[in-house]
Write a protein that holds these residues in place. Structure first.
Motif, PDB file in Angstrom:
ATOM      1  N   ALA A 482       3.171   1.590  -3.779  1.00  0.00           N
ATOM      2  CA  ALA A 482       2.985   1.381  -2.424  1.00  0.00           C
ATOM      3  C   ALA A 482       1.823   2.216  -1.972  1.00  0.00           C
ATOM      4  CB  ALA A 482       4.460   1.672  -1.694  1.00  0.00           C
ATOM      5  N   TYR A 483       1.820   3.295  -2.272  1.00  0.00           N
ATOM      6  CA  TYR A 483       0.423   4.063  -1.840  1.00  0.00           C
ATOM      7  C   TYR A 483      -0.622   3.710  -2.515  1.00  0.00           C
ATOM      8  CZ  TYR A 483       2.990   8.319  -0.320  1.00  0.00           C
ATOM      9  OH  TYR A 483       3.864   9.309   0.466  1.00  0.00           O
ATOM     10  N   GLU A 484      -0.683   3.132  -3.689  1.00  0.00           N
ATOM     11  CA  GLU A 484      -2.011   2.605  -4.414  1.00  0.00           C
ATOM     12  C   GLU A 484      -2.346   1.117  -3.623  1.00  0.00           C
ATOM     13  OE1 GLU A 484      -1.477   1.529  -8.561  1.00  0.00           O
ATOM     14  OE2 GLU A 484      -3.627   1.576  -8.764  1.00  0.00           O
ATOM     15  N   TYR A 485      -1.367   0.386  -3.374  1.00  0.00           N
ATOM     16  CA  TYR A 485      -1.410  -0.861  -2.668  1.00  0.00           C
ATOM     17  C   TYR A 485      -2.157  -0.670  -1.131  1.00  0.00           C
ATOM     18  CZ  TYR A 485      -0.826  -5.337  -0.136  1.00  0.00           C
ATOM     19  OH  TYR A 485      -0.898  -6.339   0.594  1.00  0.00           O
ATOM     20  N   PHE A 486      -1.592   0.272  -0.465  1.00  0.00           N
ATOM     21  CA  PHE A 486      -2.176   0.487   0.866  1.00  0.00           C
ATOM     22  C   PHE A 486      -3.519   1.160   0.823  1.00  0.00           C
ATOM     23  CE2 PHE A 486      -2.601   3.294   4.636  1.00  0.00           C
ATOM     24  CZ  PHE A 486      -2.641   2.334   5.496  1.00  0.00           C
ATOM     25  N   THR A 487      -3.817   2.465   0.069  1.00  0.00           N
ATOM     26  CA  THR A 487      -5.022   2.932  -0.008  1.00  0.00           C
ATOM     27  C   THR A 487      -6.131   2.127  -0.459  1.00  0.00           C
ATOM     28  OG1 THR A 487      -4.229   3.939  -2.047  1.00  0.00           O
ATOM     29  CG2 THR A 487      -4.196   5.366  -0.366  1.00  0.00           C
ATOM     30  N   ASN A 488      -5.889   1.164  -1.356  1.00  0.00           N
ATOM     31  CA  ASN A 488      -6.862   0.184  -1.833  1.00  0.00           C
ATOM     32  C   ASN A 488      -7.346  -0.775  -0.678  1.00  0.00           C
ATOM     33  OD1 ASN A 488      -7.280   0.886  -4.248  1.00  0.00           O
ATOM     34  ND2 ASN A 488      -5.802  -0.318  -5.476  1.00  0.00           N
TER      35      ASN A 488
END
Length: 502
Positions: A482-488
């Protein structure tokens, strides 16, 4: 088609009709509307005050004083004409060296970053995206030098927008006039007409100064004056229409300019003193700038551009997930910017709902978690009063004195003009807020600042995709995925040109 709509607007201006009659006006000459031409300084970029500072510093080096009142009289003229007017006004001789000194001083200020006049930038961008379909051309005609124009346009993301860019300083060599060739003479607009191969009467011009309006009017073009705070008292009697915001134009497809440009909290709208409309109006009156990112997945408008030595304030709501993700992206360039720790806009005494938020003292997490697994660092330290023992005491037994103490802490350290947190300051304050928390930030900035001309609030419309990830990810709340998806997604709207890799 907007081409027809624009020409109706032209006809409406020419006959000095009321905009309320717009819907009833039609003309057989609709297809003859062929060009929209913008001035640059004061219309697309908020540089008039920077130009004043450039002149003030240049003249000060020659032991000549210049007040803002004096500059307002000459704003919009070419550098040579400004010297001539100031000499008459002040009864002194000003050497032409002042022009070179002004250019150097202004360039230094430009390099610190210029602020876009957001709604006009979005308007120009909107037209550029559809100009081929609508059969119109876009031009820019500025008294400034070509280098100054391009430098400004690049900073606001419009350097590839116009079919023609023409400089009153560099592009009028074919004209002779002992009184000067730049505005208020019509030559720059006549040359624009010639190069665009479009008759002057089929061109619509946006100008912010008296001399610009006069130049376009003399060239036979239909002119809309849109004064700024420097030029507001100039004489615009030669304009076909005077407006104060592009939202006043009844152009189909541009309804977003008539709405609040960020998500509203309907609860807050119940109080007219704290409504989004009032907050935005006061923020604008204090010369603050707002930029909105309406989608993280369909980015079409100019990105969030950060400059060297910006002071950047990541804002979230009662939690910190999104602001911490932003902080982590920017942390590697914290030597190039002044990066403040994440802050929850509604932590502390919330001036909107009249209560203390975060009754449970969740905000002391500084231990590694899944944030660490993705970013390779400890979770970003949270900002503020909520990390000290006094918070818990006030939280358990809130008093007016205690609540004011919390509110004052955040207002002094985060929203006030002279932030004392670790003594950190920056050349420009950039607040990046998510969803309707822009509301709260605007209100608190208005409360704590008399002037906001060096402040930009960026409102990103995005739900908390870290706590509530989209179902297609098939992951849990606050997971690495979830973090990776949002930060990208967030990286996709950031323009860090010149700051990364140093």
């Amino acid at each position: 088609m907007i081409k027809n709509v624009l020409f109706k607007l032209v006809m409406l201006c020419m006959f000095n009709k009321s905009f309320e009659l717009f819907a009833s006006i039609s003309t057989p000459f609709s297809d003859e509307m062929e060009a929209v031409i913008f001035d640059c300084d004061g219309v697309l970029v908020d540089t008039e005050y920077l130009k004043f500072l450039g002149w003030q510093k240049a003249l000060a080096s020659l032991n000549i004083e210049l007040s803002i009142q004096e500059y307002k009289v000459v704003a919009g003229h070419s550098s040579k004409k400004i010297i001539e007017l100031l000499q008459v006004m002040k009864g002194i001789v000003i050497p032409e060296e002042a022009i070179h000194l002004r250019r150097e001083e202004y360039r230094k200020l430009q390099e610190q970053g210029v602020a876009p006049i957001r709604e006009m930038v979005e308007f120009a961008y909107y037209l550029s995206q559809n100009k081929v379909v609508w059969g119109i051309k876009l031009g820019l005609a500025s008294s400034a030098s070509t280098n100054e124009i391009l430098f400004n346009l690049k900073q606001i993301g419009l350097d590839q927008t116009f079919d023609l860019i023409i400089s009153g300083t560099d592009d009028l060599n074919d004209y002779e006039d002992i009184e000067g060739k730049n505005k208020p003479k019509p030559y720059i607009y006549l040359e624009a007409s010639k190069r665009l191969n479009i008759a002057p009467e089929r061109c619509l011009v946006f100008e912010d100064s008296e001399v610009g309006v006069e130049a376009a009017s003399k060239a036979g073009m239909v002119t809309i004056a849109i004064p700024n705070w420097i030029t507001t008292k100039q004489n615009f009697s030669k304009a076909n229409k005077i407006i104060h915001s592009i939202s006043e134009l009844p152009i189909n497809g541009l309804n977003t300019f008539k709405e609040i440009p960020f998500k509203k909290d309907e609860y807050l709208e119940q109080n007219p003193n704290t409504s989004a409309q009032m907050c935005l109006q006061e923020f604008s009156q204090k010369s603050g700038t707002i930029q909105c990112i309406t989608s993280l997945t369909e980015v079409t408008a100019p990105k969030i551009r950060l400059n060297l030595d910006d002071a950047v304030y990541p804002l979230c709501s009662g939690g910190f997930c999104r602001s911490q993700a932003l902080w982590a992206i920017l942390e590697p360039i914290r030597d190039q910017i002044v990066l403040f720790p994440p802050h929850a806009a509604r932590v502390g005494w919330d001036p909107y709902n009249g209560q203390i938020n975060r009754y449970k003292n969740y905000a002391q997490e500084v231990v590694p978690d899944e944030f660490n697994a993705y970013f390779g660092m400890e979770k970003a330290g949270r900002f503020g009063f909520e990390n000290i023992s006094e918070w818990k005491i006030i939280e358990q037994s809130p008093t007016s004195e205690g609540l004011n103490k919390i509110s004052n802490f955040f207002d002094q350290n985060y929203y006030g003009p002279y932030n004392s947190w670790s003594g950190q300051k920056g050349k420009r304050r950039v607040y990046i807020a998510f969803s309707n928390n822009a509301h709260v930030a605007l209100y608190r900035l208005n409360q704590t600042n008399d002037d906001l001309k060096e402040v930009i609030l960026i409102a990103i419309e995005s739900e908390d995709l870290i706590t509530y990830p989209p179902s297609f990810l098939k992951t849990t709340s606050r997971s690495t995925m979830a973090y990776e998806y949002f930060t990208n997604l967030l990286r996709g709207v950031l323009d860090l040109t010149g700051l990364e890799g140093k």
